[in-house]
Design a protein around this motif. Sequence first.
Motif, short mmCIF file in Angstrom:
data_model
loop_
_atom_site.label_atom_id
_atom_site.label_comp_id
_atom_site.label_asym_id
_atom_site.label_seq_id
_atom_site.Cartn_x
_atom_site.Cartn_y
_atom_site.Cartn_z
N PHE A 129 0.83 -1.20 0.00
CA PHE A 129 0.00 0.00 0.00
C PHE A 129 0.86 1.25 0.00
O PHE A 129 1.74 1.42 0.85
N HIS A 130 0.59 2.12 -0.96
CA HIS A 130 1.28 3.42 -1.04
C HIS A 130 0.29 4.52 -0.65
O HIS A 130 -0.73 4.70 -1.31
N LEU A 131 0.61 5.21 0.42
CA LEU A 131 -0.23 6.33 0.85
C LEU A 131 0.45 7.63 0.45
O LEU A 131 1.57 7.91 0.89
N GLY A 132 -0.21 8.39 -0.40
CA GLY A 132 0.35 9.63 -0.91
C GLY A 132 0.62 10.63 0.20
O GLY A 132 0.02 10.59 1.28
N CYS A 133 1.53 11.56 -0.07
CA CYS A 133 1.95 12.54 0.94
C CYS A 133 0.79 13.41 1.43
O CYS A 133 0.72 13.76 2.61
N HIS A 134 -0.12 13.78 0.54
CA HIS A 134 -1.26 14.61 0.96
C HIS A 134 -2.12 13.87 1.98
O HIS A 134 -2.56 14.44 2.97
N GLY A 135 -2.35 12.58 1.72
CA GLY A 135 -3.14 11.79 2.66
C GLY A 135 -2.40 11.54 3.96
O GLY A 135 -2.99 11.60 5.05
N PRO A 173 7.79 2.59 4.46
CA PRO A 173 6.34 2.55 4.34
C PRO A 173 5.67 3.84 3.90
O PRO A 173 4.58 3.80 3.32
N ASP A 174 6.28 5.00 4.17
CA ASP A 174 5.59 6.24 3.79
C ASP A 174 6.50 7.17 2.98
O ASP A 174 6.45 8.38 3.10
N GLU A 175 7.29 6.58 2.09
CA GLU A 175 8.14 7.37 1.22
C GLU A 175 7.34 7.96 0.06
O GLU A 175 6.44 7.32 -0.47
N CYS A 176 7.70 9.19 -0.33
CA CYS A 176 7.05 9.85 -1.46
C CYS A 176 7.36 9.12 -2.76
O CYS A 176 8.47 8.64 -2.98
N CYS A 177 6.37 9.07 -3.66
CA CYS A 177 6.55 8.39 -4.95
C CYS A 177 7.23 9.29 -5.98
O CYS A 177 7.67 8.83 -7.03
N GLY A 178 7.27 10.60 -5.70
CA GLY A 178 7.92 11.52 -6.63
C GLY A 178 6.99 12.24 -7.58
O GLY A 178 7.44 13.05 -8.39
N PHE A 179 5.69 11.97 -7.51
CA PHE A 179 4.77 12.63 -8.45
C PHE A 179 4.69 14.13 -8.17
O PHE A 179 5.18 14.95 -8.94
N GLY A 180 4.07 14.50 -7.08
CA GLY A 180 4.08 15.89 -6.65
C GLY A 180 3.45 16.89 -7.61
O GLY A 180 3.86 18.05 -7.63
N GLY A 181 2.50 16.46 -8.43
CA GLY A 181 1.85 17.41 -9.34
C GLY A 181 2.83 17.98 -10.34
O GLY A 181 3.48 17.26 -11.10
N SER A 182 2.99 19.30 -10.33
CA SER A 182 3.89 19.95 -11.29
C SER A 182 5.36 19.63 -11.03
O SER A 182 6.20 19.84 -11.89
N PHE A 183 5.67 19.06 -9.85
CA PHE A 183 7.05 18.67 -9.55
C PHE A 183 7.56 17.66 -10.58
O PHE A 183 8.72 17.71 -10.99
N CYS A 184 6.68 16.75 -11.02
CA CYS A 184 7.12 15.72 -11.97
C CYS A 184 7.38 16.31 -13.36
O CYS A 184 7.99 15.65 -14.21
N VAL A 185 6.94 17.54 -13.59
CA VAL A 185 7.21 18.23 -14.85
C VAL A 185 8.48 19.07 -14.73
O VAL A 185 9.36 19.03 -15.60
N THR A 186 8.59 19.82 -13.64
CA THR A 186 9.74 20.73 -13.49
C THR A 186 11.00 20.01 -13.04
O THR A 186 12.11 20.49 -13.29
N GLU A 187 10.84 18.87 -12.36
CA GLU A 187 11.99 18.09 -11.89
C GLU A 187 11.82 16.64 -12.32
O GLU A 187 11.80 15.73 -11.50
N GLU A 188 11.69 16.44 -13.63
CA GLU A 188 11.30 15.11 -14.13
C GLU A 188 12.31 14.02 -13.80
O GLU A 188 11.94 12.87 -13.52
N ALA A 189 13.61 14.33 -13.81
CA ALA A 189 14.62 13.30 -13.53
C ALA A 189 14.54 12.82 -12.08
O ALA A 189 14.58 11.61 -11.81
N VAL A 190 14.42 13.77 -11.16
CA VAL A 190 14.30 13.42 -9.74
C VAL A 190 13.00 12.65 -9.50
O VAL A 190 12.96 11.64 -8.79
N SER A 216 -3.39 10.00 -8.58
CA SER A 216 -2.25 10.72 -9.14
C SER A 216 -0.95 9.98 -8.87
O SER A 216 -0.11 9.82 -9.77
N CYS A 217 -0.76 9.51 -7.64
CA CYS A 217 0.43 8.72 -7.31
C CYS A 217 0.45 7.42 -8.10
O CYS A 217 1.50 7.01 -8.62
N LEU A 218 -0.70 6.76 -8.17
CA LEU A 218 -0.76 5.48 -8.89
C LEU A 218 -0.48 5.66 -10.37
O LEU A 218 0.16 4.81 -11.00
N MET A 219 -0.92 6.76 -10.94
CA MET A 219 -0.66 7.05 -12.36
C MET A 219 0.84 7.19 -12.60
O MET A 219 1.38 6.68 -13.59
#
Length: 247
Positions: A129-135, A173-190, A216-219
């Motif tokens: 189970f991945h729980l997103g940072c917002h949740g 167990p509660d590590e960020c997946c890296g999506f972060g909305g616009s973060f995945c666009v502006t910092e795509e490599a990270v 969003s995280c699952l996507m």
Amino acid sequence: MKVGLFIPCYVDQFYPQVAVASLQLLEKLGVEVDYPLQQTCCGQPMANSGFASLATGCDALFARNFAGYDYIVSPSGSCVLHIKDHLQVPGQEAETTHIRNHIYELSEFLTDVLQVKELPARFPHKVGFHLGCHGQRGLQLAQMSELAAPAFSKPGYLLSLVQDLEVVPLSRPDECCGFGGSFCVTEEAVSAKMGQDRVADHQANGAEYIAGADVSCLMHLEGVLRRQKSPLQVIHLAQILNGQVDA
């Protein structure tokens, strides 16, 4: 009670099966659900990018759609947190305050309001189970691992009610997946590397599915899996709890 179902725009466009599962699950639990047909984006992308002033039209539309419901429920923690923290419409303070205080992410509505004790669902698979940072950190759906406090997880409790489902422990167990909305666009490599690390944690612990409460995280994680041609699949919590997926 009468519930307004809030389906974020990206769920509507890319993962409508999650919206259907959420509706069916609530109705199975005896909730009267209504879906306002004029709803659209809540304005979170603009606010997260520093342009909350451009989301006033989204705020006004959201208030028009969801004023008057006892509760508003959504299968997206990030959008729920945005509304809780940012919704305001000049001249409609009472309505927007009611909305902010009565909007719930799906799993917290099931545990905190409905106080669900059993579910007619079966899912004979190993699930990470991945729980997103917002949740996790915004809505406090589960305890953060760095805090010395009693552990709890609202999604985890609900998964424990599903027959034959095995929740596999994760190394982080509660590590960020890296999506972060616009973060995945502006910092795509990270962002991509964080997604790869999150997927690797599930793979190393033998998960067959990555489940989550935020599409969003699952996507984001699904994109990593497709590029790896991995058999590991993603699935939203609502789909498991609704029992609509093939076992």
